[in-house]
Design a protein around this motif. Structure first.
Motif, short mmCIF file in Angstrom:
data_model
loop_
_atom_site.label_atom_id
_atom_site.label_comp_id
_atom_site.label_asym_id
_atom_site.label_seq_id
_atom_site.Cartn_x
_atom_site.Cartn_y
_atom_site.Cartn_z
N ALA A 55 43.86 45.14 39.36
CA ALA A 55 43.04 45.94 38.44
C ALA A 55 43.94 46.73 37.47
CB ALA A 55 42.14 46.89 39.22
N HIS A 56 45.00 47.30 38.00
CA HIS A 56 45.95 48.06 37.16
C HIS A 56 46.53 47.17 36.06
CE1 HIS A 56 49.13 50.93 36.15
NE2 HIS A 56 49.98 49.91 36.19
N ASN A 57 46.73 45.91 36.37
CA ASN A 57 47.31 44.98 35.40
C ASN A 57 46.26 44.22 34.60
OD1 ASN A 57 50.38 44.99 35.64
ND2 ASN A 57 49.70 45.07 37.77
N GLY A 58 45.00 44.62 34.72
CA GLY A 58 43.93 44.04 33.91
C GLY A 58 43.48 42.66 34.33
N VAL A 59 43.77 42.26 35.57
CA VAL A 59 43.36 40.94 36.05
C VAL A 59 42.71 41.02 37.43
CG1 VAL A 59 44.98 39.58 34.65
CG2 VAL A 59 45.74 40.54 36.83
N PRO A 60 41.65 41.82 37.57
CA PRO A 60 41.03 41.97 38.88
C PRO A 60 40.46 40.66 39.42
CG PRO A 60 39.65 42.95 37.20
CD PRO A 60 40.96 42.60 36.54
N GLY A 61 40.13 39.73 38.56
CA GLY A 61 39.57 38.45 38.98
C GLY A 61 40.57 37.51 39.63
N LEU A 62 41.85 37.85 39.63
CA LEU A 62 42.85 36.99 40.26
C LEU A 62 42.84 37.08 41.78
CD1 LEU A 62 46.06 37.20 38.04
CD2 LEU A 62 44.42 35.34 38.23
N TYR A 63 42.29 38.17 42.31
CA TYR A 63 42.29 38.33 43.77
C TYR A 63 41.47 37.23 44.42
CZ TYR A 63 41.54 40.03 48.44
OH TYR A 63 41.49 40.11 49.81
N HIS A 64 42.01 36.66 45.49
CA HIS A 64 41.36 35.55 46.21
C HIS A 64 41.39 35.87 47.70
CE1 HIS A 64 40.51 31.53 47.67
NE2 HIS A 64 40.33 31.10 46.42
N GLU A 65 40.24 36.16 48.27
CA GLU A 65 40.16 36.61 49.67
C GLU A 65 40.70 35.57 50.66
OE1 GLU A 65 38.02 39.60 52.37
OE2 GLU A 65 38.99 39.70 50.43
N THR A 66 40.31 34.32 50.52
CA THR A 66 40.74 33.31 51.48
C THR A 66 42.24 33.08 51.43
OG1 THR A 66 38.57 32.25 51.45
CG2 THR A 66 40.41 30.91 52.23
N ILE A 67 42.79 32.96 50.25
CA ILE A 67 44.24 32.78 50.12
C ILE A 67 44.98 33.98 50.71
CG2 ILE A 67 46.16 32.64 48.49
CD1 ILE A 67 44.34 30.87 46.72
N THR A 68 44.51 35.17 50.40
CA THR A 68 45.16 36.38 50.89
C THR A 68 45.14 36.45 52.41
OG1 THR A 68 44.58 37.56 48.86
CG2 THR A 68 45.10 38.91 50.80
N TRP A 69 43.95 36.30 52.99
CA TRP A 69 43.83 36.39 54.45
C TRP A 69 44.59 35.26 55.14
CZ3 TRP A 69 39.81 38.94 57.75
CH2 TRP A 69 39.33 40.11 57.14
N ALA A 70 44.50 34.05 54.60
CA ALA A 70 45.17 32.91 55.24
C ALA A 70 46.67 33.14 55.29
CB ALA A 70 44.83 31.62 54.50
N TYR A 71 47.25 33.62 54.20
CA TYR A 71 48.69 33.89 54.21
C TYR A 71 49.03 35.00 55.19
CZ TYR A 71 50.63 30.76 50.73
OH TYR A 71 51.09 29.65 50.09
#
Length: 129
Positions: A55-71
């Motif tokens: 969000a700070h970098n203006g790209v809040p849509g880049l977050y991906h829950e499955t990729i994040t949790w899986a890693y």
């Protein structure tokens, strides 16, 4: 490279440029959180920090829950609790490849591309190699 003890604080303060935060830095941040906290607490802290950074970098849509949790789950599974980050990296090179990703062995491409997987954690849908 920011020292281990300051890496989390620097990231949480959004004091690192998005152009200087790459896939290996995500892995390092996750490894540090997992080394400091129980798994569920680490997941909460990591996802909160990543969302704030995006969000700070203006790209809040880049977050991906499955990729994040899986890693996070893969990193947690592979940590032995005593190695340095450099030792962890050397022992787990597949976690540091972005394309092709280690997740390709766990997920179908269409699953990871789905809006549902972006919003909520989706269990793996492919047999692992």
């Amino acid at each position: 490279m920011v020292a281990e003890e300051n890496f989390i604080e620097t990231f949480e303060a959004c004091a690192v440029a998005s152009t200087d935060f790459h896939h290996a830095d995500h892995i390092r941040l996750a490894w540090l959180y997992l080394g400091e906290c129980p798994l569920l607490t680490a997941i909460e802290r990591f996802t909160t920090a990543i969302k704030r950074f995006a969000a700070h970098n203006g790209v809040p849509g880049l977050y991906h829950e499955t990729i994040t949790w899986a890693y996070l789950l893969l990193i947690h599974e592979r940590m032995n609790g005593e190695e340095s980050f450099e030792e962890f990296r050397a022992a787990n090179p597949e976690l540091f490849r972005w394309k092709p990703s280690v997740l390709d062995g766990y997920y179908k491409a269409e699953t990871l591309a789905s809006e549902r997987a972006r919003r909520v954690f989706v269990m793996p849908d492919r047999a692992t190699c």
